[in-house]
Design a protein around this motif. Structure first.
Motif, mmCIF file in Angstrom:
data_model
loop_
_atom_site.group_PDB
_atom_site.id
_atom_site.type_symbol
_atom_site.label_atom_id
_atom_site.label_comp_id
_atom_site.label_asym_id
_atom_site.label_seq_id
_atom_site.Cartn_x
_atom_site.Cartn_y
_atom_site.Cartn_z
ATOM 1 N N LEU A 183 0.818 -1.090 -0.062
ATOM 2 C CA LEU A 183 0.022 0.060 -0.015
ATOM 3 C C LEU A 183 0.745 1.188 0.103
ATOM 4 O O LEU A 183 0.459 2.264 -0.705
ATOM 5 N N ASN A 184 2.052 1.246 0.802
ATOM 6 C CA ASN A 184 2.822 2.241 0.442
ATOM 7 C C ASN A 184 3.300 2.568 -0.613
ATOM 8 O O ASN A 184 3.572 3.862 -1.245
ATOM 9 N N LYS A 185 3.416 1.472 -1.629
ATOM 10 C CA LYS A 185 4.127 1.885 -2.953
ATOM 11 C C LYS A 185 3.083 2.565 -3.628
ATOM 12 O O LYS A 185 3.414 3.495 -4.689
ATOM 13 N N VAL A 186 1.941 2.649 -3.363
ATOM 14 C CA VAL A 186 0.832 3.212 -4.099
ATOM 15 C C VAL A 186 0.413 4.492 -3.598
ATOM 16 O O VAL A 186 0.265 5.464 -4.421
ATOM 17 N N PHE A 187 0.240 4.660 -2.556
ATOM 18 C CA PHE A 187 -0.460 5.760 -1.850
ATOM 19 C C PHE A 187 0.615 6.817 -1.374
ATOM 20 O O PHE A 187 0.471 8.114 -1.113
ATOM 21 N N LEU A 188 2.068 6.285 -0.939
ATOM 22 C CA LEU A 188 2.934 7.273 -0.443
ATOM 23 C C LEU A 188 3.524 8.211 -1.662
ATOM 24 O O LEU A 188 3.475 7.736 -2.764
ATOM 25 N N PRO A 189 3.658 9.433 -1.261
ATOM 26 C CA PRO A 189 4.389 10.325 -2.099
ATOM 27 C C PRO A 189 5.594 9.622 -2.951
ATOM 28 O O PRO A 189 6.345 8.960 -2.040
ATOM 29 N N LYS A 190 6.124 9.982 -4.162
ATOM 30 C CA LYS A 190 7.213 9.467 -4.700
ATOM 31 C C LYS A 190 8.698 9.916 -3.951
ATOM 32 O O LYS A 190 9.504 8.969 -3.752
ATOM 33 N N GLN A 191 8.395 10.880 -3.328
ATOM 34 C CA GLN A 191 9.837 11.468 -2.659
ATOM 35 C C GLN A 191 9.966 10.606 -1.079
ATOM 36 O O GLN A 191 10.937 11.042 -0.597
ATOM 37 N N LYS A 192 8.901 10.093 -0.689
ATOM 38 C CA LYS A 192 8.904 9.453 0.666
ATOM 39 C C LYS A 192 9.299 7.855 0.432
ATOM 40 O O LYS A 192 8.450 7.177 -0.603
ATOM 41 N N MET A 193 10.174 7.371 1.045
ATOM 42 C CA MET A 193 10.502 5.903 0.687
ATOM 43 C C MET A 193 10.758 5.272 2.217
ATOM 44 O O MET A 193 11.204 6.051 3.225
ATOM 45 N N PHE A 194 10.401 3.982 2.233
ATOM 46 C CA PHE A 194 11.009 3.405 3.554
ATOM 47 C C PHE A 194 11.973 2.170 2.975
ATOM 48 O O PHE A 194 11.963 1.571 1.906
ATOM 49 N N ARG A 195 12.892 1.972 3.845
ATOM 50 C CA ARG A 195 13.706 0.892 3.570
ATOM 51 C C ARG A 195 13.297 -0.221 4.275
ATOM 52 O O ARG A 195 13.364 -0.131 5.571
#
Length: 231
Positions: free
Chosen positions: A219-231
Motif C-alpha cells: 500500500l505504501n508503494k501506491v499511496f505514499l508520495p514518490k519522494q517518501k521512501m521506506f527501506r
C-alpha cells in the motif's frame, strides 16, 4: 466524548457483488452504520487496496492449519475438553466433600422424634429414646478423593503434551525422569527434542506477521508520495 451524544457502530464488509451487470462478481467493500442502518460508501476492492494479486487485506497466523478451511485449530480449542474433564471432576470432589461434612440421615418415626427437619450445629443435642438405633447416618464411599486426584493428574499430563508446556519447560524435572536428567547433555538433548513443534508454531506466527507487513509495503508503494521512501 461529551455526555449525551449518540454513538454509532461502523461496520466494514468485504464481499462479492456483480455491480457492472456482466454476470461476474467483483470484489467490493461496503461501509455501514449499524444502528441507523445506513450505507456510507461502496467501493471496488481494487480502488481501496490496489495490490497484485488482488486480495482482501487480511493477515493471519494459524496455530494448527486445516486443509480446505479458513479457520484453523487453536490452542484454547485443544484444551477445552481437558478443562471440561478437570472442572467436572473437581465439582464432583467438592460435592462429595459437602456431603461428607454435612451428611444426611434417617430416623425411626416411632422413636418419639417429632416429624420435622432437624438442623443441628456443633454442640447441639436432640433428645431421642435410643440414639444408637433410632438415628442412622449412612456411610458414604470415600474413594472420590483419590479417584479425582488421579483423573486430574492424568488430564494435566495430557494438557502438558497438548500445550507443550510441562515441568521441563518450567525449569522442573518431569515425574519419573530424574535419573535421565542428571547430566547436562541429557538435559540439552531433551530440550532440543521438545523444541521441534514450538518452532513450527512460531514460524507460522511470524509468517502471519510478515504477511501483514507485506501489505503495508504494498500500500505504501501506491499511496505514499514518490519522494517518501521506506527501506
Amino acid at each position: 466524548m461529551p455526555e449525551g451524544e449518540e454513538t454509532f457502530t461502523r461496520l466494514t464488509f468485504f464481499g462479492r457483488e456483480d455491480l457492472d451487470g456482466d454476470g461476474l462478481d467483483e470484489e467490493v467493500v461496503y461501509w455501514f452504520l449499524k444502528e441507523p442502518q445506513i450505507l456510507l460508501r461502496a467501493r471496488y476492492l481494487s480502488e481501496v487496496y490496489p495490490v497484485t494479486p488482488l486480495r482482501r487485506p487480511f493477515g493471519m497466523a494459524k496455530y494448527i492449519p486445516v486443509n480446505g478451511q479458513f479457520y484453523a485449530i487453536g490452542l484454547i480449542e485443544m484444551m477445552e475438553s481437558g478443562y471440561d474433564i478437570i472442572k467436572k471432576t473437581f465439582d464432583q470432589m467438592i460435592d462429595s466433600g459437602d456431603l461428607t461434612n454435612t451428611p444426611f440421615g434417617f430416623y425411626r418415626p416411632m422413636s418419639g422424634i417429632r416429624p420435622e427437619t432437624m438442623r443441628l450445629g456443633p454442640g447441639d443435642l436432640y433428645p431421642t429414646n435410643d440414639p444408637k438405633n433410632d438415628v442412622f447416618y449412612p456411610t458414604l464411599p470415600q474413594g472420590m478423593s483419590a479417584f479425582g486426584h488421579n483423573i486430574i493428574t492424568l488430564v494435566s499430563q495430557i494438557l502438558d503434551q497438548t500445550t507443550l508446556v510441562g515441568q521441563l519447560q518450567l525449569g522442573g524435572v518431569p515425574q519419573g525422569k530424574s535419573s535421565a536428567l542428571r547430566t547436562t547433555s541429557n538435559m540439552q538433548s531433551l530440550l532440543q527434542q521438545g523444541d521441534a513443534r514450538p518452532e513450527r508454531i512460531l514460524r507460522r506466527f511470524f509468517t502471519g506477521l510478515a504477511e501483514i507487513w507485506q501489505q503495508f509495503h504494498e500500500l505504501n508503494k501506491v499511496f505514499l508520495p514518490k519522494q517518501k521512501m521506506f527501506r
